[in-house]
Design a protein around this motif. Sequence first.
Motif, short mmCIF file in Angstrom:
data_model
loop_
_atom_site.label_atom_id
_atom_site.label_comp_id
_atom_site.label_asym_id
_atom_site.label_seq_id
_atom_site.Cartn_x
_atom_site.Cartn_y
_atom_site.Cartn_z
N ARG A 78 -19.22 -17.65 -19.50
CA ARG A 78 -19.94 -16.66 -19.31
C ARG A 78 -21.14 -16.86 -18.40
NH1 ARG A 78 -20.02 -14.54 -24.20
NH2 ARG A 78 -21.56 -16.06 -24.88
N HIS A 79 -21.46 -16.09 -17.38
CA HIS A 79 -22.39 -16.27 -16.49
C HIS A 79 -23.31 -15.09 -16.49
CE1 HIS A 79 -23.78 -17.77 -11.99
NE2 HIS A 79 -24.68 -17.46 -13.01
N PHE A 80 -24.49 -15.16 -16.94
CA PHE A 80 -25.46 -13.87 -16.95
C PHE A 80 -26.36 -14.10 -15.65
CE2 PHE A 80 -29.79 -12.28 -18.45
CZ PHE A 80 -29.42 -10.95 -18.67
N HIS A 81 -26.44 -13.03 -14.88
CA HIS A 81 -27.32 -13.12 -13.68
C HIS A 81 -28.46 -12.30 -14.15
CE1 HIS A 81 -23.76 -14.93 -11.40
NE2 HIS A 81 -23.19 -14.13 -12.11
N GLU A 82 -29.76 -12.65 -13.95
CA GLU A 82 -31.01 -11.70 -14.18
C GLU A 82 -31.80 -11.74 -12.94
OE1 GLU A 82 -33.94 -11.03 -17.88
OE2 GLU A 82 -33.20 -12.99 -17.61
N HIS A 114 -28.10 -2.15 -13.18
CA HIS A 114 -28.65 -2.10 -11.62
C HIS A 114 -29.86 -2.56 -11.75
CE1 HIS A 114 -27.94 -0.40 -7.84
NE2 HIS A 114 -28.92 -0.03 -7.84
N HIS A 115 -30.11 -3.49 -10.71
CA HIS A 115 -31.41 -4.07 -10.10
C HIS A 115 -32.01 -4.86 -11.29
CE1 HIS A 115 -31.83 -0.87 -6.78
NE2 HIS A 115 -31.39 -2.00 -6.24
N GLU A 116 -31.17 -5.24 -12.18
CA GLU A 116 -31.82 -6.24 -13.29
C GLU A 116 -31.00 -7.27 -13.62
OE1 GLU A 116 -32.94 -4.02 -16.82
OE2 GLU A 116 -33.99 -2.47 -15.65
N SER A 117 -29.66 -6.98 -13.95
CA SER A 117 -28.64 -8.20 -14.22
C SER A 117 -27.16 -7.72 -14.30
CB SER A 117 -29.01 -8.62 -15.82
OG SER A 117 -28.74 -7.37 -16.80
N PHE A 118 -26.47 -8.63 -14.36
CA PHE A 118 -24.97 -8.39 -14.53
C PHE A 118 -24.38 -9.72 -15.26
CE2 PHE A 118 -25.12 -9.97 -10.14
CZ PHE A 118 -23.90 -10.98 -9.99
N ARG A 158 -32.67 -15.60 -12.44
CA ARG A 158 -32.32 -16.38 -13.45
C ARG A 158 -30.78 -16.73 -13.80
NH1 ARG A 158 -32.01 -14.92 -19.12
NH2 ARG A 158 -31.96 -16.93 -20.79
N ASP A 159 -30.26 -17.78 -13.90
CA ASP A 159 -28.87 -17.69 -14.44
C ASP A 159 -28.68 -18.45 -15.67
OD1 ASP A 159 -27.08 -17.11 -11.88
OD2 ASP A 159 -28.44 -18.49 -11.08
N LEU A 160 -27.85 -18.00 -16.41
CA LEU A 160 -27.61 -18.66 -17.80
C LEU A 160 -26.08 -18.61 -17.94
CD1 LEU A 160 -28.48 -19.77 -20.35
CD2 LEU A 160 -28.57 -17.30 -21.42
N VAL A 161 -25.47 -19.75 -17.88
CA VAL A 161 -24.24 -20.10 -18.17
C VAL A 161 -23.62 -20.81 -19.39
CG1 VAL A 161 -22.13 -21.41 -17.00
CG2 VAL A 161 -23.94 -20.52 -15.38
#
Length: 156
Positions: free
Chosen positions: A95-99, A78-82, A110-113
């Motif tokens: 895989r899409h990491f949202h930070e 919560h409030h950090e990433s998903f 930050r997006d890391l796909v």
Amino acid sequence: MIYQIELTQQLNCDIQTAWDFFSSPHNLAKITPKDMEFVIVNDVPEKPVYAGQIIDYKVTPLFGVRMKWRTKITHVQHHESFTDLQVNGPYKLWRHFHEFMPNEEGVLMRDLVTYELPFGFIGRIANKLIVRKKLVSIFKYRYYVLEKMFNTQNQS
């Protein structure tokens, strides 16, 4: 072969505003190019994403071909990433990491796909000629829309 695209964007807002916007799947259509015809097709609550959540949508990514795509939210801080992971769709891996990182100017997003295409050698050629360019153009569109939404509102 596994590929990655990493992007960052400074948003001039507080963490709550950023989290509320990005953790709602209903806002995806607002930051997706219109020609992709992005539509969520299952019943997704208005509340923020949660681990285990399934999102089904239809999208037209290339050459006017309409396809179904299913993602699952696999991790939420919560409030950090998903993180969302493709369950069914065009990729062998997506895989899409949202930070979200609060800072003195607002929130650095930050997006890391991480993705892999099917079909081995043919997939590698498709990535080089078409897919990576398309993904970069989608994220450029997203960057532009977010700049207008979060970074130019109060400027004259």
